[in-house]
Structures are given as C-alpha cells and as structure tokens.
Design a protein around this motif. Structure first.
Motif, PDB file in Angstrom:
ATOM      1  N   MET A 117      31.209   6.368   8.270  1.00  0.00           N
ATOM      2  CA  MET A 117      31.714   5.168   8.314  1.00  0.00           C
ATOM      3  C   MET A 117      33.148   5.395   9.007  1.00  0.00           C
ATOM      4  O   MET A 117      34.074   6.392   8.611  1.00  0.00           O
ATOM      5  N   TYR A 118      33.540   4.675   9.914  1.00  0.00           N
ATOM      6  CA  TYR A 118      34.642   4.541  10.735  1.00  0.00           C
ATOM      7  C   TYR A 118      35.472   3.456  10.767  1.00  0.00           C
ATOM      8  O   TYR A 118      34.970   2.492  10.832  1.00  0.00           O
ATOM      9  N   ASP A 119      36.653   3.494  10.913  1.00  0.00           N
ATOM     10  CA  ASP A 119      37.906   2.536  10.932  1.00  0.00           C
ATOM     11  C   ASP A 119      38.800   2.595  12.077  1.00  0.00           C
ATOM     12  O   ASP A 119      39.441   3.819  12.122  1.00  0.00           O
ATOM     13  N   LEU A 120      39.027   1.749  12.669  1.00  0.00           N
ATOM     14  CA  LEU A 120      40.003   1.887  13.932  1.00  0.00           C
ATOM     15  C   LEU A 120      41.298   1.869  13.187  1.00  0.00           C
ATOM     16  O   LEU A 120      41.826   1.104  12.275  1.00  0.00           O
ATOM     17  N   ASP A 121      42.232   2.702  13.661  1.00  0.00           N
ATOM     18  CA  ASP A 121      43.666   2.873  12.823  1.00  0.00           C
ATOM     19  C   ASP A 121      44.482   1.814  13.336  1.00  0.00           C
ATOM     20  O   ASP A 121      44.757   1.554  14.751  1.00  0.00           O
ATOM     21  N   TYR A 122      45.386   0.851  12.685  1.00  0.00           N
ATOM     22  CA  TYR A 122      46.565   0.233  13.067  1.00  0.00           C
ATOM     23  C   TYR A 122      45.653  -1.146  13.756  1.00  0.00           C
ATOM     24  O   TYR A 122      46.511  -1.254  14.954  1.00  0.00           O
ATOM     25  N   PHE A 123      44.629  -1.484  13.607  1.00  0.00           N
ATOM     26  CA  PHE A 123      43.946  -2.378  14.607  1.00  0.00           C
ATOM     27  C   PHE A 123      44.696  -3.735  14.405  1.00  0.00           C
ATOM     28  O   PHE A 123      44.592  -4.512  15.195  1.00  0.00           O
ATOM     29  N   LYS A 124      45.407  -4.019  13.367  1.00  0.00           N
ATOM     30  CA  LYS A 124      45.878  -5.481  13.030  1.00  0.00           C
ATOM     31  C   LYS A 124      47.207  -5.452  13.897  1.00  0.00           C
ATOM     32  O   LYS A 124      47.385  -6.553  14.538  1.00  0.00           O
ATOM     33  N   LYS A 125      47.842  -4.266  14.468  1.00  0.00           N
ATOM     34  CA  LYS A 125      48.885  -4.432  15.284  1.00  0.00           C
ATOM     35  C   LYS A 125      48.464  -4.595  16.876  1.00  0.00           C
ATOM     36  O   LYS A 125      49.077  -5.352  17.565  1.00  0.00           O
ATOM     37  N   GLY A 173      34.912   8.643   7.501  1.00  0.00           N
ATOM     38  CA  GLY A 173      34.299   9.129   6.199  1.00  0.00           C
ATOM     39  C   GLY A 173      32.873   9.587   6.432  1.00  0.00           C
ATOM     40  O   GLY A 173      32.138   9.078   7.202  1.00  0.00           O
ATOM     41  N   VAL A 174      32.511  10.894   5.851  1.00  0.00           N
ATOM     42  CA  VAL A 174      31.260  11.282   6.086  1.00  0.00           C
ATOM     43  C   VAL A 174      30.434  11.674   4.539  1.00  0.00           C
ATOM     44  O   VAL A 174      31.302  12.324   3.804  1.00  0.00           O
ATOM     45  N   VAL A 175      29.295  11.399   4.442  1.00  0.00           N
ATOM     46  CA  VAL A 175      28.500  11.511   3.248  1.00  0.00           C
ATOM     47  C   VAL A 175      27.084  12.050   3.522  1.00  0.00           C
ATOM     48  O   VAL A 175      26.619  11.591   4.550  1.00  0.00           O
ATOM     49  N   GLU A 176      26.283  12.929   2.470  1.00  0.00           N
ATOM     50  CA  GLU A 176      25.217  13.050   2.634  1.00  0.00           C
ATOM     51  C   GLU A 176      24.442  12.507   1.563  1.00  0.00           C
ATOM     52  O   GLU A 176      24.834  12.659   0.314  1.00  0.00           O
ATOM     53  N   LEU A 177      23.189  11.930   1.958  1.00  0.00           N
ATOM     54  CA  LEU A 177      22.452  11.233   0.462  1.00  0.00           C
ATOM     55  C   LEU A 177      21.993  12.247  -0.335  1.00  0.00           C
ATOM     56  O   LEU A 177      21.443  13.394   0.023  1.00  0.00           O
ATOM     57  N   ALA A 178      22.288  12.053  -1.714  1.00  0.00           N
ATOM     58  CA  ALA A 178      21.879  12.990  -2.847  1.00  0.00           C
ATOM     59  C   ALA A 178      20.445  12.597  -3.279  1.00  0.00           C
ATOM     60  O   ALA A 178      20.004  11.417  -3.053  1.00  0.00           O
TER      61      ALA A 178
END
Length: 435
Positions: free
Chosen positions: A299-307, A385-390
């Motif tokens: 999952m990724y999110d653009l930093d300071y996108f509101k600005k 963020g990174v995860v692996e299925l358990a």
C-alpha cells in the motif's frame, strides 16, 4: 351425329359419364361433338347447351384462328397444355388439357380430357406469395435465418439460410454454394467452436432450445460476435434440424465490455477501482491457500499530496495521480494488480511473492516515483507499507496490517518502506508489530 348402336352407347356412357375428369370431343371446325356432364357442369352448362357451342366460346387464352390451327394439327401423339376457360356465368377457371386426335366413323375428332386446376393454381400462387413474403421478411431481418442439419452419419449441412448469411459472415459464393456446412462453420474461432459443438450435441439429445454466443472471423478479417437462437426437430430419417436466427451482436458486446470496464475501473487513473481490487484480493487469497503459495501486498500513499492540490490546483493533482499510477504499472509484473484504494492511496497485489521480494518491489517503486520529474512540481515522494499473507488470514486483516505498515512509514519521516511482519501473537504472547 350418326345414331349409335347399343354397344357404342354403353361405351360412350362408360367413357364419358363415369369419368372422373371432364371430357369433350371436338370437331376440327371447333364445334362440340359430345361433352360429358362433368365437363358441362365444370363450365356451368348442360350437355345439350354445350352441343351448340364452339371451343372459342369458352377458351379465353387462344384466338379462334389459333384454336382452329391447333385442332387441325392434333394427332394421336397427343398434346398437353394449360389454358383458361370462361364459364357460362362469366367467371373463369384454370384447366389442364390432354388432347388426342383420332378418326371415328370417317371423321377426325379431337378427344380432350379436361381437369380443373383452379384450386391448384390458387394454392401455387398463395405459396409463391408466401415465399416472396418470407423472403422479403428474411431480407429485412438484421441477421440470417437458417436451418442446420445433422444427419445420422454425422454429416452437417445448411438446407436453408437467408441472404443475410453472406453479409453476416462476409462469406464468398464458393463457401455458400456447396452442401457441406464446414466452409461456413470453419469461420467460428476454434476456442468457441468447442462450446458450440457441445451445445449442439446437448440440444440434439433433449430437443431443447439452442442458444450460444460465439466469435467468428469475418471475411474482412475482423472478429465479430454472433448470437444464435434455434429450435431442433427430429426428422423421420433420424436427422436433427435446427431452425433459427443468427444475429451480429458485436456492438452490444463492445457496449457490455465498456460498461464492465467502467464498473471495475477507476475513472481518473484507468486502473482497477477499490471494489474490483477487493474482488481480486479475495480471489488471490483463495488461490494462495489452495496451492500453498505466498501472497504479498503493498500500500502506498503520496506524501504531502494536499499541498499539491492547494498550491497548484486539483487538475495538477489529478495529473500527478495519473502519472504515478502509470509509473507503477510500468514497473510491476503482468500477474500483479494495482488498484486505487481512495484519494492518493493505492494498493499493489503481488501473487506468488514473499515478504522480502515484496519489500524489494516496494523499494523499486519508491525510487521510480522519487526520481521522476513532474511538470510544475519537480519531484514528489511516496510512503510504502508491505505485508505478506499469513496462514488463515482474511482480506480484512491483511488490509488493516498493510495500512498500519504505511502509517508507520509516514510516521517515521515518509518516502520510505515499512513492513508488517507478524499478524498473530507469537509464542510469548506478544501482539503483532511492524518491523
């Protein structure tokens, strides 16, 4: 007419009065030598009235001259033709004539057997009109009417198809001229032909409605979608004949594909929307469990996108989202899936990928975004963020953990990758924790 002997009278009566058809004997001058009652009734006269008539008094198709010439030329070899005759009341009937010339008591007579074929002609005309009507209707149908026959020996043919079949498939005259169905059926794409054949075999057994949608290679090289509806019937020889209609539904199929694409695609970026991504996630979790293969998610999110929106406007912000989504798509595998989760948040699903490899993918994507030069903005960054299925983990838990890993990446300064290692309490009872 000379008087008849007793035997001749019996003979005439037997030949004439008991005959099923109308009979008339004519002299070569066109007058009536004798007519039976059936023929007199046919024309609405009495036999006595008939004796005062000439053949041109009731025949409407030939002139007196033509009739006299015909009477002169009739011989024992006979003549067969159709004509139209006028009844006493002025109405007309169609008749079929069989004429033979023969000498009787030194005089050449013409013996005529007359059959009223008016009803037959009317039936023929009605059938012709019906056929023209059906052909006219068939020519207006947006497709092709057809009959498809499967004989007991397995041979196939088209006993009938309307003119629309040529346009429908772009078929040549050579393909349509033979008795075999193969030249026409060979236009169906092989992967669809298997399903069509299976449906044919099924409906042949049950004599139930046949319906199929399949693709053909049109004569112009394009791929067209065809919808087929027909009903099978079994014939006396064991053949099955399907009668139905073929329709070109290519435009409808394209419209359906566009609607489906709109339903599963994010309108701005063109990648999978959240609803469709959730469906893909459920599918990949089931597959990973079935085949015991790893599955990871980013999952990724653009930093300071509101600005960016505040300073440069929403159009500039939209351009950034479109560009970033494309950058990520260009740097993941074809089996991977990217979806827009909401706003400036995105998900990437990585089938058959463990946590370490997924971390490497996330790091690669982080650098690709950070190194790109955007118009007006120069550079922007993103947090991952990174995860692996358990084992036995569901989609909701996986999404929650990757969100927490992303939150940690942003909390630790942004423009970085964080992984979430353990989804369940370990043997010491400690809870889950990001790396």
């Amino acid at each position: 007419m000379q008087s008849l002997t007793k035997h001749e009278t019996i003979l005439w009566s037997t030949l004439f009065e008991h005959a099923w058809d109308g009979m008339v004997v004519l002299r070569q001058n066109g007058s009536v030598y004798r007519a039976n009652r059936r023929y007199a009734d046919m024309l609405g006269y009495t036999p006595e009235e008939m004796k005062a008539l000439h053949v041109w008094d009731w025949d409407t198709q030939f002139s007196q001259k033509e009739l006299l010439e015909m009477l002169q030329n009739v011989d024992s070899s006979g003549a067969h033709f159709e004509t139209q005759q006028r009844r006493k009341d002025g109405t007309t009937i169609d008749v079929e004539l069989n004429n033979n010339g023969a000498y009787y008591r030194g005089e050449k007579l013409v013996f005529c057997i007359v059959r009223d074929i008016t009803a037959h002609k009317e039936t023929e005309e009605q059938l012709r009109q019906n056929e023209e009507l059906l052909q006219g209707i068939a020519s207006q149908v947006p497709g092709a009417l057809h009959q498809y026959r499967m004989a007991p020996d397995g041979s196939r043919s088209f006993p009938y198809f309307s003119e629309g079949i040529a346009e429908l498939g772009g078929l040549t005259q050579e393909e349509l001229s033979g008795t075999s169905a193969e030249p026409v059926m060979s236009h169906i794409l092989p992967e669809d032909a298997v399903d069509v054949e299976a449906r044919l075999q099924e409906t042949a057994k049950t004599l139930s409605h046949f319906h199929a949608e399949f693709r053909i290679c049109h004569g112009d090289g394009s791929i067209r979608w065809i919808e087929s509806h027909s009903m099978p019937q079994k014939e006396a020889d064991g053949s099955i004949v399907w009668t139905g209609i073929l329709l070109d539904v290519t435009q409808r199929k394209k419209a359906e594909e566009r609607v489906l694409e709109m339903a599963i695609t994010d309108g701005l970026t063109g990648i999978t929307n959240r609803q469709e991504f959730n469906r893909l996630l459920e599918h990949e979790i089931e597959r990973a469990a079935r085949y015991d293969t790893p599955l990871s998610m980013i999952m990724y999110d653009l930093d300071y996108f509101k600005k960016i929106n505040d300073r440069f406007g929403h159009n500039a912000g939209d351009d950034v989202l479109i560009t970033v989504a494309k950058l990520v798509n260009d740097n993941i595998r074809s089996i991977d899936s990217q979806g827009r989760w909401g706003g400036e948040e995105f998900m990437v699903l990585l089938p058959q990928t463990g946590l370490d490899a997924a971390r490497g993918v996330a790091e690669k994507l982080r650098r690709v975004i950070a190194d790109h030069r955007f118009e007006q903005l120069d550079t922007i960054t993103a947090s991952f963020g990174v995860v692996e299925l358990a084992i036995r983990e569901d989609s909701r838990s996986l999404a929650q953990r990757v969100d927490e890993a992303l939150y940690r990446a942003k909390a630790l300064g942004r423009n970085r990758v964080e992984v979430y290692i353990s989804p369940v309490p370990d043997s010491n009872g400690s809870g889950p924790s990001p790396a």
